[in-house]
Design a protein around this motif. Structure first.
Motif, PDB file in Angstrom:
ATOM      1  N   ARG A 210      -4.556   0.633  -1.589  1.00 55.10           N
ATOM      2  CA  ARG A 210      -4.287   1.530  -2.715  1.00 55.10           C
ATOM      3  C   ARG A 210      -2.926   1.176  -3.291  1.00 55.10           C
ATOM      4  O   ARG A 210      -1.903   1.373  -2.638  1.00 55.10           O
ATOM      5  N   ILE A 211      -2.926   0.652  -4.505  1.00 58.97           N
ATOM      6  CA  ILE A 211      -1.675   0.269  -5.149  1.00 58.97           C
ATOM      7  C   ILE A 211      -1.527   1.013  -6.466  1.00 58.97           C
ATOM      8  O   ILE A 211      -2.499   1.492  -7.048  1.00 58.97           O
ATOM      9  N   GLY A 212      -0.294   1.125  -6.923  1.00 59.64           N
ATOM     10  CA  GLY A 212      -0.001   1.805  -8.166  1.00 59.64           C
ATOM     11  C   GLY A 212       1.351   1.384  -8.695  1.00 59.64           C
ATOM     12  O   GLY A 212       1.985   0.465  -8.167  1.00 59.64           O
ATOM     13  N   LEU A 213       1.799   2.055  -9.752  1.00 58.83           N
ATOM     14  CA  LEU A 213       3.096   1.782 -10.362  1.00 58.83           C
ATOM     15  C   LEU A 213       3.980   3.011 -10.253  1.00 58.83           C
ATOM     16  O   LEU A 213       3.506   4.139 -10.353  1.00 58.83           O
ATOM     17  N   ALA A 214       5.261   2.776 -10.070  1.00 58.19           N
ATOM     18  CA  ALA A 214       6.261   3.844 -10.083  1.00 58.19           C
ATOM     19  C   ALA A 214       7.401   3.370 -10.964  1.00 58.19           C
ATOM     20  O   ALA A 214       7.733   2.180 -10.970  1.00 58.19           O
ATOM     21  N   GLU A 215       7.982   4.286 -11.716  1.00 52.92           N
ATOM     22  CA  GLU A 215       9.106   3.925 -12.576  1.00 52.92           C
ATOM     23  C   GLU A 215      10.399   4.484 -12.000  1.00 52.92           C
ATOM     24  O   GLU A 215      10.442   5.612 -11.513  1.00 52.92           O
TER      25      GLU A 215
ATOM     26  N   VAL B 137       5.676  -2.012  -8.230  1.00 47.77           N
ATOM     27  CA  VAL B 137       4.297  -2.050  -7.751  1.00 47.77           C
ATOM     28  C   VAL B 137       4.374  -1.543  -6.320  1.00 47.77           C
ATOM     29  O   VAL B 137       5.110  -2.102  -5.502  1.00 47.77           O
ATOM     30  N   VAL B 138       3.652  -0.460  -6.025  1.00 51.89           N
ATOM     31  CA  VAL B 138       3.748   0.181  -4.719  1.00 51.89           C
ATOM     32  C   VAL B 138       2.403   0.231  -4.017  1.00 51.89           C
ATOM     33  O   VAL B 138       1.358   0.211  -4.663  1.00 51.89           O
ATOM     34  N   GLN B 139       2.447   0.288  -2.690  1.00 48.87           N
ATOM     35  CA  GLN B 139       1.246   0.477  -1.878  1.00 48.87           C
ATOM     36  C   GLN B 139       1.349   1.845  -1.220  1.00 48.87           C
ATOM     37  O   GLN B 139       2.280   2.125  -0.467  1.00 48.87           O
ATOM     38  N   TYR B 140       0.381   2.710  -1.525  1.00 52.77           N
ATOM     39  CA  TYR B 140       0.340   4.048  -0.956  1.00 52.77           C
ATOM     40  C   TYR B 140      -0.096   3.994   0.501  1.00 52.77           C
ATOM     41  O   TYR B 140      -1.003   3.252   0.859  1.00 52.77           O
TER      42      TYR B 140
ATOM     43  N   ALA C 235       7.356  -0.014  -1.754  1.00 55.23           N
ATOM     44  CA  ALA C 235       7.411  -0.905  -2.921  1.00 55.23           C
ATOM     45  C   ALA C 235       7.182  -2.349  -2.490  1.00 55.23           C
ATOM     46  O   ALA C 235       7.663  -2.784  -1.450  1.00 55.23           O
ATOM     47  N   TRP C 236       6.423  -3.072  -3.298  1.00 52.85           N
ATOM     48  CA  TRP C 236       6.174  -4.498  -3.062  1.00 52.85           C
ATOM     49  C   TRP C 236       7.002  -5.366  -3.991  1.00 52.85           C
ATOM     50  O   TRP C 236       7.633  -6.309  -3.573  1.00 52.85           O
TER      51      TRP C 236
END
Length: 138
Positions: free
Chosen positions: A3-8, A25-28, A90-91
């Motif tokens: 599960r990956i997503g974006l964070a600002e 780019v983050v991995q939950y 964070a990746w």
């Protein structure tokens, strides 16, 4: 399942590593290790997500710090963060593009070279409680 997503990034607590406007780019639900940049819920305002570096695991959770020594909105202020408040690891950092006044060929080339970087800390830096002052390809 990954599960990956974006964070600002919105505030300067992680400068010089991360700047306001950078995307992560983050991995939950990823396993966190010392030196990782993490997204977590603020212990006192759990509706607020913050970005910090996981320094070390302590009794009760993670000790987290920002890379900016002038901003103390981290474990120095609120103590250890319970493991269940760590949301993601964070990746990669995606640097924001240069502003309209900075669009020379040199500034665009400089941005392109530095726009995408991993956010892991090498084993030597993670072993101590020292912080990475800059991101390096790892």
């Amino acid at each position: 399942m990954l599960r990956i997503g974006l964070a600002e990034v919105y505030n300067p607590s992680m400068v010089p590593t991360l700047n306001p406007g950078d995307q992560l780019v983050v991995q939950y639900g990823a396993t966190v290790r010392p030196g990782d940049v993490v997204v977590l819920r603020h212990p006192f305002r759990q509706d607020l997500l913050i970005v910090k570096r996981a320094v070390e695991r302590r009794a009760g959770g993670w000790w987290v710090r920002g890379d900016n020594p002038l901003v103390a909105n981290d474990s120095r202020e609120f103590g250890t963060v319970p493991e269940e408040l760590v949301v993601a690891r964070a990746w990669v950092r995606l640097r924001r593009p240069p502003g309209a006044g900075q669009r020379s060929a040199a500034s665009l080339l400089s941005w392109l070279v530095s726009a995408l970087r991993p956010v892991r800390v090498g084993p030597a830096a993670a072993a101590g409680s020292r912080f990475s002052r800059r991101l390096r390809a790892r």
